[in-house]
Design a protein around this motif. Structure first.
Motif, short mmCIF file in Angstrom:
data_model
loop_
_atom_site.label_atom_id
_atom_site.label_comp_id
_atom_site.label_asym_id
_atom_site.label_seq_id
_atom_site.Cartn_x
_atom_site.Cartn_y
_atom_site.Cartn_z
N ALA A 99 0.86 -1.19 0.00
CA ALA A 99 0.00 0.00 0.00
C ALA A 99 0.89 1.24 0.00
O ALA A 99 1.80 1.34 0.83
N GLN A 100 0.64 2.15 -0.93
CA GLN A 100 1.30 3.45 -0.86
C GLN A 100 0.25 4.50 -0.50
O GLN A 100 0.04 4.78 0.68
N CYS A 101 -0.44 5.05 -1.51
CA CYS A 101 -1.48 6.01 -1.13
C CYS A 101 -2.61 5.30 -0.42
O CYS A 101 -3.31 5.89 0.40
N GLY A 102 -2.82 4.02 -0.75
CA GLY A 102 -3.79 3.21 -0.02
C GLY A 102 -5.20 3.27 -0.56
O GLY A 102 -6.08 2.57 -0.06
N PHE A 103 -5.43 4.10 -1.58
CA PHE A 103 -6.81 4.28 -2.04
C PHE A 103 -7.34 3.02 -2.73
O PHE A 103 -8.52 2.73 -2.65
N CYS A 104 -6.46 2.27 -3.37
CA CYS A 104 -6.88 1.03 -4.04
C CYS A 104 -6.82 -0.16 -3.11
O CYS A 104 -7.28 -1.25 -3.47
N THR A 105 -6.22 0.01 -1.93
CA THR A 105 -5.85 -1.13 -1.09
C THR A 105 -7.07 -1.93 -0.64
O THR A 105 -7.04 -3.17 -0.65
N CYS A 138 0.19 3.46 -7.79
CA CYS A 138 1.39 3.81 -7.02
C CYS A 138 2.48 2.76 -7.07
O CYS A 138 3.65 3.10 -7.17
#
Lengths: 158, 761
Positions: A99-105, A138
């Protein structure tokens, strides 16, 4: 505005009430239940960020209707952990920096949970095939594939 | 410093990781407030048209619709924004300049009512000639997209931007040195290349959104902005408020990549709130976000002259960028493209001419790489074609011409703080460069150097609390890159405290110290330095307090390993020093760190963000599909404070580069965007992951940042396009002249008798 009565179970909690007939499942989950871990982005079923499990089957909450959840059991990202204890997949996503920005996580976690449920030992190709409907901008995806593999390996070790 | 708690140089887990895997992480789009209304923009269906009238009666009759605003309702406000030139209307004024431009705002009790209302607004247009591309915008009799002058947002651009336009050229740059014409006349060989870079949509997955309230307390906005302080400045001008009465907060961002730099939807939400007296949220979906900003496309022609040994004697670049409907940040992107196109090579004679041209397309602004990918594609393809013509190995040709560590790329700028020849060797070794490619496979490499647009203005506060835990206050935004983790690592190391007791608080103009931007890979270096200085300031205050507590001279007191050392009385933890000094069992100490252009940061750029990459590809001759067999990247970062985060940045950046190289392109037909959605605009999917990936990190301690660090996050993107183009050319024997190299385009190059879009070599 027409309303529809629904009875549904979300992350183990029963909900009975009326929803607007035009509400999407995502609107119901985010706005009515306040479970904002489920995101929306493309709103046309191609990015996967809104993935939820309905009776164990992955569904795009951006286009499914809230009324479709009647008499169904729903799992969102908030339902994956067991209390404070992360699921093996969640822990693996942390350990592999998936997870980077986490929006897709949330969407990836929900989809990968369904994958490991049906196929506890997926090959790298099977992981890729199963997650083809989820976009991440990301990470370059490799950490996500590695995280799913790591979770599967750890499940083996138990 | 101390060996007790090494918080740096280790892949510590993300501090925001747990919240992101449990769904607890809060993004701007998750913020709601009581009594909130929803705003939806009515968007122009025309690329260039006079607005004759806007009918709002049907929309106002939709149940739940509270207000319908047009630019005419903003007469009491300054109706435009723009940090360089304030030419961007909140809603179109008198005419619309691109398809998808907001022309009205419907505010309603629910998002559905707002959309229904937006559908019911009737806009009457009279079409104007559509300047769909640079060629039509540059016609001698082309109408002016911007016939009037606007206030200049940034005084630095006062001279660069003419008040009265005579054409649609938004901005021009030129730079160079030496005698280019003579060098070409005397050259042993010359090579000319023209390369075209596509228009791109960054697709940060959380689309632009903002929640605004405008009350007697001032303007308050929660938004997806990378640079909340710059948004604050625009909003202050719109409402005529002092900066202190405008508060902009950026919580976790769902991706940014530069595309959330500067003001986007915040003014729409804020004028909705101003007009209705209630909080208004404007949350776009991805299709609407596509009509908000994009990356500049470019057509670049480069000629290079070489001596008999292959040394560059001159380069001559002509850059033309399609910058879309408004200035936004296109001016700076062009300037950076000019600085970055010719590469990190010794070039005795150079001429670069660049023009950015207004067209009736979505306004372009920042996107990861910022002019470098456009310029680098032309510059590096040209070198590869030269290698072919000169019969020199492409890596050897580069190494023959590379600027050595410490050498000059741009006169008057910082010398090169990187070793690109060694980086290139790492790429070469990973790709087994010396192994010949088989049929329909090819290998390409590329290097780049970006003068990081990281102007050194950063401030930070470090608050040591009375239990010894630490708050790090920064105006820098967390958008996935991991700054919240890295900045905590830097502070924990500097103060000698456990990182679990350090919390980073970011991006609230009402409480965070000033940060100019979150962009240009600046955060680790500039914010990191500000935090180190703030930590030292806090320690020095703690030392003074401990001296006073003990009644000794301050000069005798030292700090080390998380303790204050007082001769005669021993070692004191921070919390005891604070509580004893304040005397009421409480209190705290604030250290302040300021970074400006001085000292080790006097020379710009603060660091060169370099790139060295390579790809091995194979082509399916039946379909033209390009498979990436191997991707190799070097993150030349000086020192990796968190190596896993550096690798994450590098692979993510390279993957976005592969997107532009192979798939992504906004396609316009006479001003109409043909693919404004994620089905038709094709980003890299999980099945496109290269078969093999080598992300390498070079740590030579050569950066000016904390512990020798430099910035990361763009370097591995910038040279990808050229490397892919060269690899494909070597696989199929034909040079492409543009990206992306879609299957159709590659197949057409392979079958020239039926094709177009290429030049046979």
């Amino acid at each position: 505005m027409a309303r529809v009565e629904i009875n549904t179970v979300v992350n183990g909690y029963a909900y009975s009430g009326s929803v607007q007939s035009r509400w999407t499942a995502a609107e119901f989950i985010r706005d009515e239940l306040g479970l904002t871990g489920t995101k929306t982005s493309c709103e046309m079923e191609v990015c996967g960020v809104c993935s939820i499990l309905v009776d164990g089957v992955p569904v795009s909450a951006c286009t499914a209707l809230a009324s479709d959840l009647d008499n169904k059991s729903v799992v969102t990202v908030e339902g994956l952990a067991d209390g404070d204890e992360l699921s093996a997949l969640q822990q693996a996503f942390l350990d592999r920096f998936a997870a980077q920005c986490g929006f897709c996580t949330s969407g990836f976690l929900v989809m990968a949970t369904a994958l490991l449920e049906s196929n506890p030992h997926p090959t790298s190709e099977e992981i890729t095939h199963y997650l083809e409907g989820n976009i991440c901008r990301c990470t370059g995806y490799r950490p996500i594939i590695e995280a799913v593999q790591l979770a599967a390996e750890r499940a083996d070790g138990e | 410093m101390n060996s007790q708690s090494e918080s740096i140089g280790a892949s510590l887990p993300r501090s925001d990781g747990r919240s992101k895997v449990t769904g607890a992480a809060r993004y701007a789009v998750d913020h709601v407030v009581p009594d909130m209304l929803h705003g939806v923009a009515v968007r122009s269906t025309r690329a260039h048209a006079a607005i004759d009238g806007i009918g709002t009666d049907d929309a106002l009759a939709v149940p739940g619709v509270v207000a319908v605003l047009t630019s005419e309702d903003l007469a009491d406000l300054f109706p435009r924004y723009g940090h360089l030139v304030a030419d961007h209307p909140i809603m179109a004024i008198e005419k619309t300049n691109y398809m998808g431009e907001p022309v009205a705002l419907v505010v309603a009790e629910t998002i559905h009512a707002a959309h229904d209302g937006a559908d019911a607004v009737v806009v009457r247009y009279t079409d104007l000639p559509v300047l769909a591309d640079v060629a039509s915008a540059m016609e001698p009799d082309a109408p002016l997209i911007h016939p009037t002058a606007y206030p200049v947002g940034d005084a630095a651009f006062e001279e660069a931007i003419t008040d009265e336009r005579e054409d649609n050229v938004a901005h021009e740059v030129s730079l160079g040195w030496g005698d280019v014409e003579s060098a070409f006349a005397e050259a042993a060989a010359t090579v000319e290349t023209t390369a075209q870079y596509p228009k791109l949509y960054a697709y940060a997955m959380e689309p632009y959104n903002a929640l605004a309230s405008v009350t007697d307390d001032g303007v308050d906005v929660v938004t997806t902005a990378q640079h909340p302080f710059m948004v604050r400045d625009d909003l202050a001008r719109i409402f005529g408020e002092p900066l202190s009465r405008v508060r902009v907060r950026s919580p976790l961002l769902g991706g940014g990549y530069g595309s959330k730099s500067y003001t986007k939807v915040e003014p729409l939400a804020a004028v909705g709130a101003w007009a209705t007296g209630r909080p208004v949220k404007v949350a776009l979906n991805a299709e609407e976000a596509i009509f908000t900003t994009r990356a500049d496309s470019a057509v670049i022609t480069v000629r290079s002259a070489f001596d008999a040994e292959g040394r560059i004697t001159a380069r001559d670049f002509d850059i033309v960028m399609d910058t879309g409907a408004y200035t936004d940040n296109g001016t700076l992107v062009l300037a950076k493209c000019a600085n970055r196109c010719f590469g990190p090579y010794n070039i005795p004679n150079l001429r670069v001419r660049g023009r950015a041209v207004f067209t009736n397309t979505v306004s372009s602004s920042s996107y990861r790489g910022f002019g470098a990918p456009q310029g680098n594609l032309a510059g590096e393809m040209n070198l590869d074609q030269a290698a072919e013509k000169l019969g020199i190995d492409p890596i050897e040709l580069r190494k023959l011409n590379l600027v050595a560590p410490g050498g000059t790329i741009l006169p008057g700028k910082r010398g090169l703080d990187a070793d690109l020849a060694s980086d290139l060797d790492m790429v070469s070794e990973a790709l087994e460069w010396d192994t010949p490619d088989s049929e329909f496979t090819g290998t390409g490499v590329g290097v780049s150097a970006s003068d990081a647009g990281a102007y050194p203005v950063s401030t930070a506060q470090v608050r040591v609390l009375f239990d010894g835990s630490v708050l790090v206050m920064s105006g820098s935004t967390e958008m996935g890159q991991g700054s919240r983790t890295v900045l905590a690592q830097i502070a924990a190391q500097e103060l000698g405290v456990d990182i679990a007791r350090v919390k980073v608080v970011q991006s609230d103009t009402g409480s965070s110290p000033y940060e100019r931007t979150t962009g240009a890979s600046r955060t680790t270096v500039l914010v990191g330095l500000a935090i180190m200085r703030a930590c030292r300031d806090a320690l020095s205050k703690l030392e003074e307090m401990a001296a006073e507590n003990a009644g000794v001279a301050a000069a005798e007191v030292k700090s080390a390993e998380g303790m204050i050392l007082v001769p005669g009385t021993g070692s004191w933890p921070y919390d005891q020093v604070i509580r004893e000094w304040f005397g009421a069992g409480s209190g705290e100490v604030t250290g302040v760190g300021l970074v400006r252009r001085a000292g080790e940061l006097e020379l710009l750029p603060p660091f060169w963000e370099v790139g060295a990459v390579g790809v091995k590809v194979s082509i399916d001759p039946d379909t033209g599909y390009v498979n990436v067999n191997h991707l190799a990247t070097v993150g030349d970062v000086g020192f990796a404070i968190n190596p896993a985060l550096v690798e994450g940045q590098d692979l993510g950046a390279a993957t976005q580069g592969l997107g532009a190289a192979l798939f992504e392109e906004l396609i316009y037909d006479n001003g109409q965007l043909e693919n404004p959605n994620l089905v038709d605009y094709r980003v890299p999917k999980i099945g496109d992951v290269p078969d093999e990936i080598s992300t390498m990190i070079a740590e030579r301690g050569d950066g000016v940042g904390p512990h020798g660090a430099k910035g990361a996050g763009e370097g591995t993107l910038n040279p990808i396009g050229g490397a892919v183009a060269a690899a494909v050319a070597r696989a199929i024997g034909t040079w492409p002249d543009r990206l992306p190299l879609t299957p159709e385009r590659v197949w057409t190059l392979m079958n020239p008798e039926t094709g177009k879009n290429g030049t046979k070599n």
